[in-house]
Scaffold this motif. Structure first.
Motif, PDB file in Angstrom:
ATOM      1  N   LEU A  29      -3.255  -1.556  -2.382  1.00 35.27           N
ATOM      2  CA  LEU A  29      -4.188  -0.782  -1.665  1.00 35.27           C
ATOM      3  C   LEU A  29      -3.464   0.778  -2.001  1.00 35.27           C
ATOM      4  N   GLY A  30      -4.626   1.582  -2.683  1.00 38.59           N
ATOM      5  CA  GLY A  30      -4.300   3.163  -2.736  1.00 38.59           C
ATOM      6  C   GLY A  30      -5.358   3.999  -2.399  1.00 38.59           C
ATOM      7  N   GLY A  31      -5.454   5.138  -2.677  1.00 38.49           N
ATOM      8  CA  GLY A  31      -6.358   6.097  -2.476  1.00 38.49           C
ATOM      9  C   GLY A  31      -7.441   5.730  -3.600  1.00 38.49           C
ATOM     10  N   SER A  32      -7.540   5.906  -4.675  1.00 39.95           N
ATOM     11  CA  SER A  32      -8.488   5.621  -5.730  1.00 39.95           C
ATOM     12  C   SER A  32      -8.386   4.333  -5.796  1.00 39.95           C
ATOM     13  N   GLY A  33      -7.033   3.918  -6.061  1.00 44.86           N
ATOM     14  CA  GLY A  33      -6.606   2.458  -6.726  1.00 44.86           C
ATOM     15  C   GLY A  33      -6.413   2.813  -8.218  1.00 44.86           C
ATOM     16  N   LEU A  34      -6.475   3.796  -8.957  1.00 44.02           N
ATOM     17  CA  LEU A  34      -6.347   4.143 -10.408  1.00 44.02           C
ATOM     18  C   LEU A  34      -5.113   3.982 -10.944  1.00 44.02           C
ATOM     19  N   GLY A  35      -4.046   4.613 -10.033  1.00 46.31           N
ATOM     20  CA  GLY A  35      -2.689   4.496 -10.576  1.00 46.31           C
ATOM     21  C   GLY A  35      -2.224   3.131 -10.174  1.00 46.31           C
ATOM     22  N   GLU A  36      -2.528   2.706  -9.127  1.00 49.02           N
ATOM     23  CA  GLU A  36      -2.059   1.279  -8.850  1.00 49.02           C
ATOM     24  C   GLU A  36      -2.587   0.170  -9.910  1.00 49.02           C
ATOM     25  N   THR A  37      -4.051   0.436 -10.636  1.00 46.22           N
ATOM     26  CA  THR A  37      -4.355  -0.485 -11.584  1.00 46.22           C
ATOM     27  C   THR A  37      -3.603  -0.307 -12.677  1.00 46.22           C
ATOM     28  N   ALA A  85       1.045  -1.235   0.018  1.00 47.28           N
ATOM     29  CA  ALA A  85       0.165   0.049  -0.068  1.00 47.28           C
ATOM     30  C   ALA A  85       1.012   1.300   0.045  1.00 47.28           C
ATOM     31  N   ASP A  86       0.401   2.213  -0.491  1.00 52.06           N
ATOM     32  CA  ASP A  86       0.902   3.616  -0.477  1.00 52.06           C
ATOM     33  C   ASP A  86       0.437   4.224   0.790  1.00 52.06           C
ATOM     34  N   HIS A  87       0.854   5.517   0.979  1.00 52.34           N
ATOM     35  CA  HIS A  87       0.489   5.984   2.381  1.00 52.34           C
ATOM     36  C   HIS A  87      -1.081   6.027   2.357  1.00 52.34           C
ATOM     37  N   ASN A  88      -1.882   6.401   1.329  1.00 55.26           N
ATOM     38  CA  ASN A  88      -3.370   6.424   1.354  1.00 55.26           C
ATOM     39  C   ASN A  88      -3.872   4.752   1.744  1.00 55.26           C
ATOM     40  N   GLY A  89      -3.192   3.852   1.457  1.00 57.05           N
ATOM     41  CA  GLY A  89      -3.811   2.612   1.826  1.00 57.05           C
ATOM     42  C   GLY A  89      -3.091   2.087   2.913  1.00 57.05           C
ATOM     43  N   ASP A 109       5.963   6.908  -3.349  1.00 56.71           N
ATOM     44  CA  ASP A 109       5.278   6.587  -4.758  1.00 56.71           C
ATOM     45  C   ASP A 109       4.898   5.228  -4.773  1.00 56.71           C
ATOM     46  N   TYR A 110       3.548   4.956  -5.423  1.00 56.07           N
ATOM     47  CA  TYR A 110       3.116   3.652  -5.331  1.00 56.07           C
ATOM     48  C   TYR A 110       3.495   2.510  -6.772  1.00 56.07           C
ATOM     49  N   PRO A 111       4.116   3.130  -7.788  1.00 54.22           N
ATOM     50  CA  PRO A 111       4.684   2.609  -8.727  1.00 54.22           C
ATOM     51  C   PRO A 111       5.783   1.247  -8.402  1.00 54.22           C
TER      52      PRO A 111
HETATM   53  O1  LIG Z   1      -2.143  10.775  -2.341  1.00 57.39           O
HETATM   54  P1  LIG Z   1      -1.467  11.268  -3.592  1.00 57.39           P
HETATM   55  O2  LIG Z   1      -0.120  11.331  -3.492  1.00 57.39           O
HETATM   56  O3  LIG Z   1      -2.098  12.688  -4.072  1.00 57.39           O
HETATM   57  O4  LIG Z   1      -2.276  10.408  -4.651  1.00 57.39           O
HETATM   58  C1  LIG Z   1      -1.734   9.069  -5.014  1.00 57.39           C
HETATM   59  C2  LIG Z   1      -2.955   8.329  -5.098  1.00 57.39           C
HETATM   60  O5  LIG Z   1      -3.324   8.401  -6.646  1.00 57.39           O
HETATM   61  C3  LIG Z   1      -3.912   7.380  -7.164  1.00 57.39           C
HETATM   62  O6  LIG Z   1      -3.773   7.235  -8.501  1.00 57.39           O
HETATM   63  C4  LIG Z   1      -3.591   6.303  -6.417  1.00 57.39           C
HETATM   64  O7  LIG Z   1      -4.800   5.457  -5.867  1.00 57.39           O
HETATM   65  C5  LIG Z   1      -2.699   6.860  -5.160  1.00 57.39           C
HETATM   66  O8  LIG Z   1      -3.082   6.232  -3.899  1.00 57.39           O
END
Ligand SMILES: O=P(O)(O)OC[C@H]1O[C@@H](O)[C@H](O)[C@@H]1O
Length: 150
Positions: A64-72, A7-11, A41-43
């Motif tokens: 797990l991420g915030g929106s999950g969009l970038g992770e997908t 997970a990144d910070h959001n998840g 950074d999630y990548p």
């Molecule tokens: O929280 P910041 O850094 O603004 O954005 C990161 C999020 O942007 C989304 O694609 C991902 O879900 C990721 O968690």
């Protein structure tokens, strides 16, 4: 089942909760980070989980991420990964039954934690249907190979 999770910070908080839940369910969870709510950074985290799956160290991956969009987007860049972003049980069943997803992506900013547990449980137990869907996955794999060559 052996599951790699990141997970990144959001998840991060949802990862902590899901890791405990999965372990209590009898799964072996390999926590690949991150280990705090500091911004990351999630990548690279996505790539790590996906490689655990493609290299056979884990049977499935969860990101797990915030929106999950970038992770997908990131997960689906890794050859052999079929990552599905699931917000509800209906799409979770499609992601497994039709797409044979091997990585589940969850949006920590959208999901209630208890709904995330329901989604993970459904994702882990829903079988791939095969049939026409196997043919379509072969077509997707062919796209992946074609893209790698050009
Ligand atoms: O929280 P910041 O850094 O603004 O954005 C990161 C999020 O942007 C989304 O694609 C991902 O879900 C990721 O968690």
């Amino acid at each position: 089942m052996r599951i790699a999770i990141a997970a990144d910070h959001n998840g991060y908080a949802l990862k902590v909760r899901l890791t405990s839940w999965l372990t209590a369910q009898g799964h072996t969870v390999d926590d690949r980070g991150s280990h705090s709510e500091d911004t990351v950074d999630y990548p690279p985290l996505c790539a790590d989980v996906c490689r655990q799956v493609t290299e056979g160290h884990a049977e499935r991956g969860i990101v797990l991420g915030g929106s999950g969009l970038g992770e997908t987007v990131a997960c689906n860049k890794i050859r052999g990964i079929r990552a599905g972003l699931c917000h509800d049980l209906w799409s979770t069943r499609i992601s497994r039954g039709n797409n044979d997803s091997n990585v589940l992506v969850l949006a920590a900013k959208i999901l209630a934690p208890e709904d995330a547990e329901d989604i993970v449980g459904t994702w882990l137990t829903t079988p791939f249907k095969g049939g026409v869907h196997a043919r379509r996955l072969e077509q997707i794999a062919a796209l992946e190979e074609e893209s790698a060559r050009t």
